[in-house]
Design a protein around this motif. Sequence first.
Motif, mmCIF file in Angstrom:
data_model
loop_
_atom_site.group_PDB
_atom_site.id
_atom_site.type_symbol
_atom_site.label_atom_id
_atom_site.label_comp_id
_atom_site.label_asym_id
_atom_site.label_seq_id
_atom_site.Cartn_x
_atom_site.Cartn_y
_atom_site.Cartn_z
ATOM 1 N N THR A 214 0.861 -1.180 0.000
ATOM 2 C CA THR A 214 0.000 0.000 0.000
ATOM 3 C C THR A 214 0.897 1.229 0.000
ATOM 4 N N VAL A 215 0.651 2.123 -0.958
ATOM 5 C CA VAL A 215 1.421 3.359 -1.069
ATOM 6 C C VAL A 215 0.431 4.518 -1.097
ATOM 7 N N VAL A 216 0.677 5.533 -0.259
ATOM 8 C CA VAL A 216 -0.274 6.619 -0.041
ATOM 9 C C VAL A 216 0.350 7.950 -0.462
ATOM 10 N N THR A 217 -0.486 8.856 -0.954
ATOM 11 C CA THR A 217 -0.022 10.193 -1.321
ATOM 12 C C THR A 217 0.234 11.026 -0.069
ATOM 13 N N SER A 218 1.030 12.052 -0.216
ATOM 14 C CA SER A 218 1.312 12.969 0.878
ATOM 15 C C SER A 218 0.019 13.636 1.336
ATOM 16 N N ALA A 219 -0.178 13.676 2.631
ATOM 17 C CA ALA A 219 -1.367 14.281 3.261
ATOM 18 C C ALA A 219 -2.666 13.675 2.726
ATOM 19 N N ARG A 220 -2.559 12.485 2.160
ATOM 20 C CA ARG A 220 -3.719 11.755 1.628
ATOM 21 C C ARG A 220 -4.539 12.577 0.632
ATOM 22 N N GLN A 221 -3.837 13.391 -0.131
ATOM 23 C CA GLN A 221 -4.486 14.205 -1.160
ATOM 24 C C GLN A 221 -5.025 13.317 -2.271
ATOM 25 N N HIS A 222 -6.157 13.676 -2.836
ATOM 26 C CA HIS A 222 -6.808 12.895 -3.886
ATOM 27 C C HIS A 222 -6.259 13.292 -5.257
ATOM 28 N N TYR A 223 -5.060 12.813 -5.565
ATOM 29 C CA TYR A 223 -4.408 13.122 -6.834
ATOM 30 C C TYR A 223 -4.825 12.184 -7.965
ATOM 31 N N PHE A 224 -5.271 10.981 -7.641
ATOM 32 C CA PHE A 224 -5.448 9.949 -8.657
ATOM 33 C C PHE A 224 -6.863 9.828 -9.214
ATOM 34 N N GLY A 225 -7.834 10.452 -8.585
ATOM 35 C CA GLY A 225 -9.189 10.359 -9.106
ATOM 36 C C GLY A 225 -10.235 10.580 -8.044
ATOM 37 N N SER A 226 -11.460 10.225 -8.396
ATOM 38 C CA SER A 226 -12.573 10.340 -7.455
ATOM 39 C C SER A 226 -13.488 9.140 -7.647
ATOM 40 N N ILE A 227 -14.234 8.826 -6.603
ATOM 41 C CA ILE A 227 -15.156 7.690 -6.647
ATOM 42 C C ILE A 227 -16.572 8.209 -6.471
ATOM 43 N N ASN A 228 -17.419 7.841 -7.434
ATOM 44 C CA ASN A 228 -18.837 8.198 -7.385
ATOM 45 C C ASN A 228 -19.642 6.972 -7.755
ATOM 46 N N ASN A 229 -20.623 6.655 -6.926
ATOM 47 C CA ASN A 229 -21.502 5.506 -7.175
ATOM 48 C C ASN A 229 -20.730 4.213 -7.414
ATOM 49 N N GLY A 230 -19.694 3.995 -6.625
ATOM 50 C CA GLY A 230 -18.938 2.748 -6.708
ATOM 51 C C GLY A 230 -18.037 2.605 -7.923
ATOM 52 N N THR A 231 -17.786 3.719 -8.637
ATOM 53 C CA THR A 231 -16.917 3.695 -9.817
ATOM 54 C C THR A 231 -15.837 4.750 -9.667
ATOM 55 N N ILE A 232 -14.607 4.376 -9.988
ATOM 56 C CA ILE A 232 -13.518 5.349 -9.919
ATOM 57 C C ILE A 232 -13.307 5.999 -11.273
#
Length: 175
Positions: A24-42
């Motif tokens: 598991t690799v996490v972004t700094s400050a857990r910022q959402h750099y990779f996308g967003s999840i809506n209705n169970g889809t990324i």
Amino acid sequence: MELPKRKSPRAKWYDYAGGMYFVTVVTSARQHYFGSINNGTISLTTLGMCLDYELRNLQNHYRYATLLNHVVMPNHFHAIIYINEDLLPSNLKSIKEVEEAISPLEKAHLSKSWLSTVVGGVKSFVTRYANINGIAFSWQKRFHDHIIRENADYNLISNYIDNNVENWNIDCFNE
């Protein structure tokens, strides 16, 4: 002033030469750099697609490493990586064997496991992509790993990865 040496989070009793690992690799400050999840889809951002591409093509850069499963989440990724010790560079099976084969000066610079080399490479690739494209981005300094030793463990982790997007609302990284 000399800074204190950081303690490695890797298991001291294990040489990470071969085997399966849940990472598991996490972004700094857990910022959402990779996308967003809506209705169970990324929906992946360009940076998220870059990370996904690099993970899928892991073996092109590290012939000894195979990606068995993965998921890119908004602020982290999970992956199961298999390190095939028969394919390690120079037929050296472990870091210990490498240390025995090199000079003391070279040994001072050798502090990574094969798994750390792979994860560091992925992190470096994504960071370079972000820098080239003017995307403000950074990772947390370390990563979490779990040594997978049994099929039941593999199945449980693989199921967790497969359902991670669906379970985002209860994910510990969703803040």
